[in-house]
Design a protein around this motif. Structure first.
Motif: not given
Lengths: 245, 244
Positions: A142-144, A146-153, A157, A161-162
Motif C-alpha cells: 500500500r505504501g507504493q 501512498e508514495a505515488a499519491q504524495s507526489i500527486s500522481l 500514471d 509508472y509505479v
C-alpha cells in the motif's frame, strides 16, 4: 530430465525395430519421409502466430478486466467477478465452436478460422489473466500507492509508472505458464480446420495410416516449441531481475 | 494566518475512533513535532492532512482549500503537501534519479533536463548526489530516507509531513536523516514531524503536540511542555522515553 529424455528416445528407437512401428513415414533420409516431416512442421506457423496473437490480446483484456476488480466501488467489482466466473466456466473447445459456428448466426459477423481461434483462445485465457493481474497488483504494498499519491500522481500514471512495472515482474512466471498453456490449447482450433500442428498431423494420418509415428512426432513438436518458450520466459525473468539490482 | 487548519476533526476505523474532535492550527513556516504512544492517532492526524486518510467529521483547510474528495482540490492540496514515510516507500524498480524525476515530469510537466537538474540539486542538498544511478535497495536505510526526502522536495511543497521518518532506521543512521531535516527546518518550509526523537524536537520545533487516545492532550513550546508538563499522561510519557 536429461536422463529421462535419453531413456525415452532410446526406448522409442528400440521399439522402432519391432513390427509395430513404421518410422519410414517420417524418416528424413527418404524423400517422402522428409516431405511428410516438412508438411507437419509447416503447421508450426499457425500454432505460433495464433498463440502469440491470442496471448497479447488476452493480456490486454485481462488487465482491463482486472482493474475494475480492484476498485472500491461494488459495481465495478461485480463486473469483474461476473466476467471471470462466466468466461472461466466455458470449456475452450466449446468456446471455439461457439465463436466459429454460433457467433455468425448471432451477430452476422463471420470470422475466418484463424481469427475465430484467436478470439476464442484470447477470451478464454483473459479470465485467467485477469485473476493473475489482480493478484499481482494486490501484492504491491500500500505504501507504493501512498508514495505515488504524495507526489500527486494520478491513477493512470500511478498504475503505469509505479504499480504495473512492479506487478508485471512478479507475475511474469505465471504469464509464461499461460503462454505454454495457450500453445497447447491452440491444438483444439484444429477442429474448425486451422492448418496448425495438430491439424497437419491429422491430415497426414488420414493419408498415411501411421498414427503412432505421426502423433509421436506431433508430441515432440509441441515439446520443442514449449521448451523454447520456457527458456525465453526464464531469460526475460533474469533480464528484468538484473535490470533492478 | 494559518496554512493548515483542522477544526473538530474525527476519524474512525470501523468502531475504533482514531481521532477525537481534534483541532489544530499550523502557521506558515511553523515547525510542529507530534509525539505520543503508539495508537495515539499521531500518524492518522498527519495522514488526514494530505488525505491519505479521509476524516469523517470536522473540517480540514489547507491553504484555503477545504479537503474533500473532489479531484481538483485533492490535486491542489497534494501538490502543496509532501510526505516522508516511515518505510521510505521509494519505488524499488526505478533508480534514485527516476524516483525523483517521476513527479516533476508527469505532474509538473518539467522537461527531462529540467527534472534531472532539479533532482540533482536536491540530491546534493541531502548529500548523496553520487548515488543518483543506483536502485533504492543498493542504499542504506539512512540514504533511502534521504532520497525519499529529496523526492518530496522535488515537488517543491510548501508543507512537509514526516511520519516517523527515523523509526525504521538503525541507530547510527538516525543522525544523518535528522541533520537533513534540521537543515530543512531552517529554510522556512512548514514541517509537521511525527517522531519520538525528543532531542530533535527540542532543537527544531516551534511547538510540541502530545497526543494520546486520539486526542491532543498537550500543546505548546518545547521548553514549556518539557519543563512543566501540564498533564500526567505527558509527564509519564516523557519519563518513559528519557529512561529508556
Amino acid at each position: 530430465m536429461k536422463r529421462f529424455l535419453i531413456l525415452a528416445s532410446a526406448l522409442l528407437l528400440l521399439s522402432g525395430c519391432s513390427n509395430n512401428w513404421g518410422w519410414y513415414v517420417v524418416d528424413p533420409t527418404t524423400n517422402t519421409g522428409w516431405a511428410n516431416l516438412r508438411f507437419m512442421a509447416s503447421g508450426a506457423y499457425y500454432t505460433i502466430i495464433m498463440s502469440l496473437t491470442a496471448i497479447v490480446i488476452s493480456v490486454v483484456v485481462g488487465l482491463l478486466v482486472a482493474l475494475p476488480g480492484l476498485s472500491s466501488k461494488r459495481g465495478w467489482r461485480m463486473f469483474n467477478r461476473t466476467y471471470v466466473e462466466i468466461v472461466r466456466a466455458v470449456p475452450i473447445l466449446v468456446l471455439i465452436l461457439w465463436v466459429y459456428y454460433g457467433l455468425p448466426a448471432l451477430s452476422g459477423i463471420t470470422l475466418n478460422v484463424f481469427w475465430a481461434g484467436v478470439l476464442a483462445l484470447a477470451l478464454s485465457d483473459s479470465a485467467f489473466q485477469a485473476e493473475i493481474f489482480r493478484a499481482g497488483i494486490q501484492s504491491i504494498a500500500r505504501g507504493q500507492y501512498e508514495a505515488a499519491q504524495s507526489i500527486s500522481l494520478n491513477y493512470r500514471d500511478t498504475m503505469r509508472y509505479v504499480i504495473l512495472p512492479q506487478a508485471i515482474r512478479r507475475i511474469l512466471p505465471a504469464l509464461g505458464n499461460q503462454l505454454v498453456y495457450m500453445m497447447k490449447m491452440s491444438s483444439l482450433v484444429s477442429v474448425i480446420g486451422l492448418q496448425e500442428l495438430t491439424r497437419k498431423a491429422n491430415e497426414l494420418v488420414v493419408s498415411e495410416y501411421r498414427p503412432l509415428e505421426i502423433y509421436t512426432v506431433l508430441v515432440l513438436e509441441y515439446l520443442v516449441l514449449i521448451l523454447i518458450v520456457s527458456a525465453g520466459v526464464r531469460w526475460l525473468e533474469r533480464r528484468l531481475k538484473a535490470s533492478d539490482t | 494566518m494559518s496554512i493548515i487548519s483542522m477544526r473538530n476533526v474525527s476519524k474512525f476505523f470501523d468502531d475504533f475512533q482514531a481521532l477525537k474532535d481534534v483541532s489544530l492550527d499550523v502557521a506558515a513556516g511553523e515547525r510542529v513535532v507530534v509525539c505520543g504512544p503508539s495508537g495515539s492517532g499521531k500518524s492518522t492526524l498527519i495522514r488526514c492532512i494530505n488525505r491519505l486518510e479521509a476524516h469523517e467529521v470536522g473540517e480540514i483547510i489547507v491553504d484555503g482549500t477545504i479537503l474533500t474528495d473532489a479531484p481538483a482540490d485533492l490535486e491542489k492540496v497534494r501538490g502543496m503537501v509532501g510526505m516522508v514515510f516511515q518505510q521510505f516507500n521509494l519505488f524499488p524498480h526505478l533508480t534514485v534519479m527516476d524516483n525523483l524525476c517521476l513527479g516533476p515530469r508527469r505532474v509538473l510537466g518539467l522537461s527531462d533536463a529540467e527534472a534531472r537538474a532539479r533532482a540533482m540539486s536536491h540530491l546534493q542538498r541531502v548529500q548523496i548526489p553520487d548515488q543518483a544511478d543506483k536502485f533504492p535497495r543498493q542504499l542504506s536505510g539512512g540514504q533511502q530516507q534521504r532520497v525519499a526526502i529529496a523526492r518530496s522536495l522535488c515537488m517543491e511543497p510548501r508543507i512537509l509531513l514526516f511520519d516517523e521518518p527515523t523509526s525504521a532506521l538503525d541507530p547510527e543512521m538516525i543522525a544523518e536523516v535528522l541533520d537533513v531535516m534540521t537543515e530543512l527546518a531552517s529554510t522556512g518550509i512548514t514541517m509537521i514531524v511525527v517522531t519520538h526523537e525528543m532531542g530533535f524536537a527540542r532543537r527544531v520545533a516551534d511547538r510540541m503536540v502530545f497526543m494520546d487516545k486520539g486526542e491532543i492532550v498537550e500543546i505548546g513550546a518545547p521548553e514549556d511542555v518539557f519543563n512543566a508538563p501540564k498533564s500526567k499522561r505527558f509527564a509519564a510519557f516523557i519519563q518513559q522515553i528519557l529512561n529508556h
